[in-house]
Motif scaffolding. Structure first.
Motif, PDB file in Angstrom:
ATOM      1  N   MET A  20      -3.112   4.453  -1.803  1.00  0.00           N
ATOM      2  CA  MET A  20      -1.843   3.770  -1.556  1.00  0.00           C
ATOM      3  C   MET A  20      -0.646   4.675  -1.817  1.00  0.00           C
ATOM      4  SD  MET A  20      -2.308  -0.220  -2.586  1.00  0.00           S
ATOM      5  CE  MET A  20      -2.124   0.082  -4.340  1.00  0.00           C
ATOM      6  N   VAL A  21      -0.695   5.454  -2.886  1.00  0.00           N
ATOM      7  CA  VAL A  21       0.428   6.350  -3.201  1.00  0.00           C
ATOM      8  C   VAL A  21       0.577   7.411  -2.114  1.00  0.00           C
ATOM      9  CG1 VAL A  21       1.228   8.144  -4.789  1.00  0.00           C
ATOM     10  CG2 VAL A  21       0.419   5.953  -5.685  1.00  0.00           C
ATOM     11  N   HIS A  22      -0.538   8.003  -1.687  1.00  0.00           N
ATOM     12  CA  HIS A  22      -0.447   9.040  -0.658  1.00  0.00           C
ATOM     13  C   HIS A  22      -0.019   8.470   0.699  1.00  0.00           C
ATOM     14  CE1 HIS A  22      -1.517  12.384  -3.072  1.00  0.00           C
ATOM     15  NE2 HIS A  22      -2.766  12.008  -3.294  1.00  0.00           N
ATOM     16  N   THR A  23      -0.363   7.230   0.952  1.00  0.00           N
ATOM     17  CA  THR A  23       0.138   6.582   2.168  1.00  0.00           C
ATOM     18  C   THR A  23       1.664   6.538   2.151  1.00  0.00           C
ATOM     19  OG1 THR A  23      -1.843   5.242   2.519  1.00  0.00           O
ATOM     20  CG2 THR A  23       0.206   4.409   3.453  1.00  0.00           C
ATOM     21  N   GLN A  24       2.230   6.188   0.997  1.00  0.00           N
ATOM     22  CA  GLN A  24       3.684   6.175   0.862  1.00  0.00           C
ATOM     23  C   GLN A  24       4.258   7.589   0.903  1.00  0.00           C
ATOM     24  OE1 GLN A  24       5.659   3.374   0.704  1.00  0.00           O
ATOM     25  NE2 GLN A  24       3.762   2.245   1.100  1.00  0.00           N
TER      26      GLN A  24
ATOM     27  N   HIS B 127       4.270  -1.457   3.140  1.00  0.00           N
ATOM     28  CA  HIS B 127       4.296  -2.132   1.845  1.00  0.00           C
ATOM     29  C   HIS B 127       2.902  -2.230   1.251  1.00  0.00           C
ATOM     30  CE1 HIS B 127       8.514  -3.155   2.116  1.00  0.00           C
ATOM     31  NE2 HIS B 127       8.315  -3.591   3.340  1.00  0.00           N
ATOM     32  N   MET B 128       2.824  -2.033  -0.062  1.00  0.00           N
ATOM     33  CA  MET B 128       1.559  -2.181  -0.764  1.00  0.00           C
ATOM     34  C   MET B 128       1.264  -3.677  -0.963  1.00  0.00           C
ATOM     35  SD  MET B 128       1.941   0.581  -3.859  1.00  0.00           S
ATOM     36  CE  MET B 128       2.410   2.293  -3.569  1.00  0.00           C
ATOM     37  N   PRO B 129       0.027  -4.115  -0.783  1.00  0.00           N
ATOM     38  CA  PRO B 129      -0.316  -5.490  -1.147  1.00  0.00           C
ATOM     39  C   PRO B 129      -0.031  -5.699  -2.632  1.00  0.00           C
ATOM     40  CG  PRO B 129      -2.096  -4.452   0.099  1.00  0.00           C
ATOM     41  CD  PRO B 129      -1.113  -3.366  -0.246  1.00  0.00           C
ATOM     42  N   LEU B 130       0.550  -6.832  -2.985  1.00  0.00           N
ATOM     43  CA  LEU B 130       0.973  -7.053  -4.368  1.00  0.00           C
ATOM     44  C   LEU B 130      -0.177  -6.936  -5.356  1.00  0.00           C
ATOM     45  CD1 LEU B 130       3.546  -9.991  -4.067  1.00  0.00           C
ATOM     46  CD2 LEU B 130       4.016  -7.564  -4.439  1.00  0.00           C
ATOM     47  N   ASP B 131      -1.310  -7.580  -5.058  1.00  0.00           N
ATOM     48  CA  ASP B 131      -2.413  -7.555  -6.019  1.00  0.00           C
ATOM     49  C   ASP B 131      -2.967  -6.148  -6.189  1.00  0.00           C
ATOM     50  OD1 ASP B 131      -3.427  -7.553  -3.440  1.00  0.00           O
ATOM     51  OD2 ASP B 131      -5.002  -9.028  -3.823  1.00  0.00           O
TER      52      ASP B 131
END
Length: 202
Positions: free
Chosen positions: A115-119, A130-134
């Motif tokens: 997720m971090v590398h996607t951003q 946007h990252m899924p909240l959970d």
């Protein structure tokens, strides 16, 4: 989140990132990412390698990097980045549904890393993701818990981090608040989402 849901999220992130990369121009592949010293291409190469590297391959790379984990990660990404971009996209797309962790990696760490590398790729390109909240909560907990390589708890000592869009808070002291995904990026040592946070400045 249970393991099944975590893998589903990793698969979703990989597929969406592969789609994003497939549509980039030659120039966009050269954009600086949020990873210091890496372009979009190096980050994509790193993401495409995680599910493929073996314990033996990781050990050889570690030896070649003279015992430095950070140097090993950098060298392997740069080596992979020499491949045609179409191959990097297909390797990442091929990782969807392939549930194998890199040597020494935990499942929660794999989720956070993806997720971090996607951003790291999307934000410099001006792409809103946007990252899924959970999943972001799981990543934030993991980043707060681990030391190396981010040392978030030490660097953010004296602060209380509070998410404004979900039930998550850690630390003690002066409050830093904002969306959980912005806090995840802060915990991972990125400054790009600081404008979305209150209680902290660059």
């Amino acid at each position: 989140m249970d393991d099944t849901k975590i893998w589903q999220t990793i698969d979703s992130e990989r597929a969406a990132t592969a789609d994003l990369l497939a549509g980039l121009t030659d120039v966009e592949w050269t954009y600086p990412s949020l990873c210091e010293g890496w372009t979009v291409r190096e980050v994509a190469a790193h993401l495409s390698l995680a599910h493929r590297i073996s314990a033996g391959g990781a050990f050889k790379a570690f030896v070649r990097a003279r015992g430095s984990f950070n140097r090993m990660v950098d060298q392997t990404a740069r080596d992979e980045a020499r491949r045609p971009v179409a191959e990097l996209v297909e390797e990442l797309r091929g990782a969807v549904g392939y549930h194998r962790l890199a040597p020494g990696q935990s499942l929660k760490n794999a989720l956070m890393d993806t997720m971090v590398h996607t951003q790291d790729i999307a934000l410099p390109l001006g792409v809103e993701r946007h990252m899924p909240l959970d999943a972001a909560v799981v990543a934030a907990d993991d980043l707060w818990r681990i030391g190396f390589p981010f040392h978030a708890r030490r660097k953010l000592a004296g602060h209380r981090l509070v998410a404004t869009d979900t039930d998550w808070a850690v630390g003690e002291g002066a409050e830093i608040s904002g969306p959980i995904e912005a806090l995840v990026m802060l915990l991972a040592g990125r400054t790009a989402t600081i404008p979305r946070l209150t209680g902290i400045t660059v």
